[in-house]
Design a protein around this motif. Sequence first.
Motif, mmCIF file in Angstrom:
data_model
loop_
_atom_site.group_PDB
_atom_site.id
_atom_site.type_symbol
_atom_site.label_atom_id
_atom_site.label_comp_id
_atom_site.label_asym_id
_atom_site.label_seq_id
_atom_site.Cartn_x
_atom_site.Cartn_y
_atom_site.Cartn_z
ATOM 1 N N LYS A 289 0.906 -1.087 -0.080
ATOM 2 C CA LYS A 289 0.066 0.061 0.087
ATOM 3 C C LYS A 289 0.834 1.134 -0.106
ATOM 4 N N THR B 294 -12.730 10.536 8.980
ATOM 5 C CA THR B 294 -11.865 10.928 10.054
ATOM 6 C C THR B 294 -10.786 11.624 9.879
ATOM 7 N N TYR C 91 -11.085 4.113 3.203
ATOM 8 C CA TYR C 91 -12.237 3.231 3.611
ATOM 9 C C TYR C 91 -13.512 4.103 4.004
ATOM 10 N N PHE C 92 -14.672 3.434 3.343
ATOM 11 C CA PHE C 92 -15.875 4.195 3.395
ATOM 12 C C PHE C 92 -16.471 3.652 4.724
ATOM 13 N N ASN C 93 -16.781 4.818 5.511
ATOM 14 C CA ASN C 93 -17.953 4.609 6.863
ATOM 15 C C ASN C 93 -18.676 6.106 6.753
ATOM 16 N N LEU C 94 -19.717 5.506 6.910
ATOM 17 C CA LEU C 94 -20.569 7.013 7.024
ATOM 18 C C LEU C 94 -20.557 7.651 8.389
ATOM 19 N N CYS C 95 -20.150 7.066 9.363
ATOM 20 C CA CYS C 95 -19.665 7.804 10.544
ATOM 21 C C CYS C 95 -20.959 8.427 11.219
ATOM 22 N N PHE D 249 -21.992 7.700 -3.963
ATOM 23 C CA PHE D 249 -20.982 7.817 -3.061
ATOM 24 C C PHE D 249 -19.583 7.472 -4.063
ATOM 25 N N LEU D 250 -18.754 8.502 -3.944
ATOM 26 C CA LEU D 250 -17.464 8.225 -4.680
ATOM 27 C C LEU D 250 -16.294 8.926 -3.717
ATOM 28 N N VAL E 111 -22.706 2.409 -6.699
ATOM 29 C CA VAL E 111 -22.172 3.058 -5.404
ATOM 30 C C VAL E 111 -23.147 3.727 -4.483
ATOM 31 N N ILE F 262 -26.491 1.287 9.306
ATOM 32 C CA ILE F 262 -25.176 1.388 9.026
ATOM 33 C C ILE F 262 -24.462 2.690 9.521
ATOM 34 N N TRP F 263 -24.713 3.320 10.597
ATOM 35 C CA TRP F 263 -23.940 4.544 10.862
ATOM 36 C C TRP F 263 -22.495 4.184 11.248
ATOM 37 N N THR G 270 -20.425 1.399 9.843
ATOM 38 C CA THR G 270 -20.135 -0.054 8.998
ATOM 39 C C THR G 270 -19.042 0.267 7.989
ATOM 40 N N ASN G 271 -18.331 -0.663 7.565
ATOM 41 C CA ASN G 271 -17.205 -0.667 6.795
ATOM 42 C C ASN G 271 -17.929 -0.842 5.544
ATOM 43 N N VAL G 272 -18.255 0.063 4.295
ATOM 44 C CA VAL G 272 -18.973 -0.222 3.527
ATOM 45 C C VAL G 272 -18.221 -0.573 2.113
ATOM 46 N N GLN H 178 -10.306 -6.187 4.472
ATOM 47 C CA GLN H 178 -10.398 -4.889 4.558
ATOM 48 C C GLN H 178 -11.076 -4.326 5.829
ATOM 49 N N VAL I 236 -14.551 5.875 15.465
ATOM 50 C CA VAL I 236 -15.620 6.287 15.101
ATOM 51 C C VAL I 236 -16.870 6.068 16.118
ATOM 52 N N LEU J 9 -19.162 8.671 18.396
ATOM 53 C CA LEU J 9 -20.468 8.771 18.282
ATOM 54 C C LEU J 9 -21.283 8.302 19.481
#
Lengths: 249, 283
Positions: free
Chosen positions: A27, A77, A203-207, A219-220, B206, B216-217, B219-221, B242, B253, B257
């Motif tokens: 990475k 984050t 990574y994608f997390n809506l948080c 979402f991109l 996506v 999914i507040w 969650t690893n998407v 991942q 996170v 929260l």
Amino acid sequence: MNGKMHQRNFVYKLLWHLVHTVFTIFKCIHDIYLQLECKLIEWRLGNRCEAQILDNLQKATAKLKKMPKHLTILLGTEEPSHNDLAKLVLWSLTAGISFISFYDVQGKLKMNEEELKESVKRILPKTANVIWHNPECSYKNGFSGPKIHVQVLTQKDGHKALVETCKNLSKSNLEISIQAVDEDLRKQYKFPDPDLGIYFGDYFNLCGYPPWQIRLTEFLNIPSHHNLKDYKLINVLRRYNKCEQRVGK
Amino acid sequence: MSWVVENSLAWYHKLFINILKCGPIPRHIAFIMDGNRRYASKQNVNKAVGHTRGFDKLAETLLWCREMGVREVTVYAFSIENFKRSEEEVETLMQLAKEKYAKILEEKDKLHENGVCIRVIGNLNLIPKDLRKSIAQAVLMTKNNNKSFLNVAFAYTSRDEITNSMQTIATSDLDAEEIDSDLISSCMYSSESERPDILIRSSGEVRFSDFLLWQIWNTNVIFTDVLWPDFSVWHFFACIFQYQRCYKNMQLVGESLEKEPKGGKTMAGLEERRLKQLEIYAS
């Protein structure tokens, strides 16, 4: 028997660390490669002044078939960088986006909203109108010239907003329907549902992003918003143009 | 094909599973199994075949999850919006669902042996009567199993779920000021589920298409380009990997929260009411 199992588990653990370490190294190399690629693009573009950047952005986005009405930015984050976020406001205005919102789970952006406002004021042309939305002040009409609506979102706009809506609707005599919830929430969220969300980070997390509004949002990703470049935004907008919505069909 | 498939994993797959198991393993994975139709047109077969392959892939994925130690899986089988598709395709999907639920009843022993509990989340009022009957029977038959859980989202959208939860609260005699997010969660169709750790959507889309938005507040998407019937065990490993990479980040996170004390409120008697309703549907 037990000893053998211990031995085996030890080997698995070792391999687990090995796999993750190898990945980390790859990475790193990949990140360096990406950075070099960016440098190359910048070198090719040469030294451009702000006006040239905006001109180029306008030309590139004018060719696109659809433009998000509301662009929402998920900081993940990452530490907010006010100057880069201000650039995003300027570029969105140039590209013809009418609404932009920023979501930061840590609440730092909300705490320093004044600084962000200052940064935006510094780089935006005098003729442009930036309309800031927050719970205390709402939209005033009567601006001339190009305008963009901006709001900073926090965790409070997520589950908590829905709890408030639930309270409001329970107290009222309204029939609770999807539409009623939507209308009540709109009083707090104010903007149309976002069409495009850009998230930063690997990574994608809506948080804890407001859940109700993102039913159809695309979402991109942009790896980071620090030292953000205009061509990265153009790329994302191009990818957004390839997304096709079928709404169930 | 059946719900509980024979273990077809090779030794090197098992080796990888054992290695991955040294790290954190998700408790709950949610899937949007997209791309069955695109797969069908790519392979030049008709849509129904695509959907069947999609189901077979689900059965296989459930096996991988069991082997990996993932206790709970939620799948988006049919959205309320899907009722808008052509009559023919809706009919095909309903037929497929009917077959699969009938199969559950046939495979009773295998499901009990593996401790699989099947639940349905969604607006059951919208489902045709005969299918609803098989669904209710399957849910009731497996309700005491507790080793692994499969939630099937059928006639589901998240907005409908949230609205329905609010309706349940409004019609109870609770004081409005007592409402908090725990209470809303406890009145959802998915009230018995844990928060998903991973959400996987296949075939390059996506967006969330109204799936589990409330849940999914943190969650690893993972959006992956592969079409659902082509989703392989290596894709699955990559997703787990991942998750392990961003596990620490997710904990951070979660901490930022969950500053406020949890109310832990639930709606009394809701479970019994739902069970009774299912029994009516099943009879």
